[in-house]
Design a protein around this motif. Structure first.
Motif, PDB file in Angstrom:
ATOM      1  N   ASN A 137      48.658  36.913  40.352  1.00 14.12           N
ATOM      2  CA  ASN A 137      47.444  36.507  41.051  1.00 14.12           C
ATOM      3  C   ASN A 137      46.689  35.504  40.196  1.00 14.12           C
ATOM      4  O   ASN A 137      46.942  35.359  39.009  1.00 14.12           O
ATOM      5  N   CYS A 138      45.791  34.806  40.835  1.00 16.09           N
ATOM      6  CA  CYS A 138      44.984  33.801  40.158  1.00 16.09           C
ATOM      7  C   CYS A 138      43.588  33.865  40.757  1.00 16.09           C
ATOM      8  O   CYS A 138      43.444  33.998  41.977  1.00 16.09           O
ATOM      9  N   LYS A 139      42.567  33.778  39.908  1.00 19.19           N
ATOM     10  CA  LYS A 139      41.195  33.909  40.397  1.00 19.19           C
ATOM     11  C   LYS A 139      40.285  32.939  39.666  1.00 19.19           C
ATOM     12  O   LYS A 139      40.398  32.747  38.463  1.00 19.19           O
ATOM     13  N   ASP A 141      36.136  32.300  39.445  1.00 16.56           N
ATOM     14  CA  ASP A 141      34.763  32.704  39.752  1.00 16.56           C
ATOM     15  C   ASP A 141      33.836  31.691  39.097  1.00 16.56           C
ATOM     16  O   ASP A 141      34.027  31.356  37.925  1.00 16.56           O
ATOM     17  N   SER A 151      33.765  33.016  44.595  1.00 14.80           N
ATOM     18  CA  SER A 151      34.984  33.620  44.085  1.00 14.80           C
ATOM     19  C   SER A 151      36.160  33.199  44.968  1.00 14.80           C
ATOM     20  O   SER A 151      36.100  33.336  46.186  1.00 14.80           O
ATOM     21  N   GLU A 153      40.295  33.813  45.134  1.00 16.67           N
ATOM     22  CA  GLU A 153      41.385  34.587  44.558  1.00 16.67           C
ATOM     23  C   GLU A 153      42.640  34.424  45.397  1.00 16.67           C
ATOM     24  O   GLU A 153      42.593  34.489  46.623  1.00 16.67           O
ATOM     25  N   GLN A 155      46.355  36.120  45.805  1.00 14.76           N
ATOM     26  CA  GLN A 155      47.265  37.226  45.493  1.00 14.76           C
ATOM     27  C   GLN A 155      48.683  36.781  45.840  1.00 14.76           C
ATOM     28  O   GLN A 155      48.907  36.212  46.894  1.00 14.76           O
ATOM     29  N   ASP A 158      50.533  32.795  40.804  1.00 13.82           N
ATOM     30  CA  ASP A 158      49.718  32.513  39.620  1.00 13.82           C
ATOM     31  C   ASP A 158      49.467  31.013  39.497  1.00 13.82           C
ATOM     32  O   ASP A 158      49.152  30.507  38.431  1.00 13.82           O
ATOM     33  N   VAL A 163      43.916  27.541  43.580  1.00 13.09           N
ATOM     34  CA  VAL A 163      42.504  27.945  43.652  1.00 13.09           C
ATOM     35  C   VAL A 163      41.580  26.819  43.187  1.00 13.09           C
ATOM     36  O   VAL A 163      40.490  26.646  43.722  1.00 13.09           O
TER      37      VAL A 163
END
Length: 182
Positions: A137-139, A141, A151, A153, A155, A158, A163
């Motif tokens: 995953n990659c997020k 914020d 935010s 994200e 899922q 990566d 994002v």
């Protein structure tokens, strides 16, 4: 300890009336600043809420995108789900404090992932984190004007470029100029 707690309760009680004078942007208006499309993904129905507790109001809007089905049944590429949320945290700057503390080029890496500072549009400081292990995953914020917390994200991947690309296309300037309904 009791004196300190009593002081904080009295201070909070005195500040509540002044908090009520400023209004957050309702979730329906925040939804207007969510992306309408992400290439290769199907947009789900946006959700949101605006809540008031003890005269403090908070609002959030969110939309999800799910990768389009594959043409071939033999294709085993995992499904990717992207979630994009905007929170109006007016009068709650402590929500964005951890992000502003990262302005000093923070970077950390482990065997399973990483975290680092990322500047969205060269202006808004945020934290980019990725899990590179089996559960990818990659997020990202980031805070905007000590008011909004955004935010993004993904899922199932990566890929930080995914994002980051969404963040760079957001109408942040319009968001900062938006006003609450009177």
């Amino acid at each position: 300890m009791i004196k300190k707690s009593l002081f904080l309760v009295v201070l909070f009680a005195l500040l509540i009336p002044s908090f009520a004078q400023v209004k957050v942007i309702g979730f329906k208006k925040l939804q207007q600043f969510l992306p309408t499309e992400v290439k290769g993904f199907d947009r789900q129905k946006p959700t949101g809420s605006t809540q008031t507790v003890m005269n403090l109001t908070m609002s959030e809007a969110e939309v999800k995108f799910i990768s389009k089905p594959h043409e071939s049944e033999a294709d085993t590429t995992p499904t990717i789900e992207i979630s994009i949320a905007i929170h109006d945290a007016l009068l709650m700057p402590y929500m964005v404090i951890p992000l502003t503390m990262m302005q000093q080029n923070y970077e950390a890496e482990t065997e399973t992932g990483y975290e680092k500072t990322y500047m969205v549009k060269g202006t808004y400081v945020g934290k980019l984190a990725g899990m590179t292990s089996d559960s990818k995953n990659c997020k990202l914020d980031f805070g905007v004007n000590n008011r909004f917390l955004i935010s993004i994200e993904a899922q199932g991947t990566d890929d930080a470029a995914l994002v980051i690309g969404i963040a760079e296309k957001l109408n942040i300037e319009g968001l900062t100029k938006a006003e609450a309904e009177k």
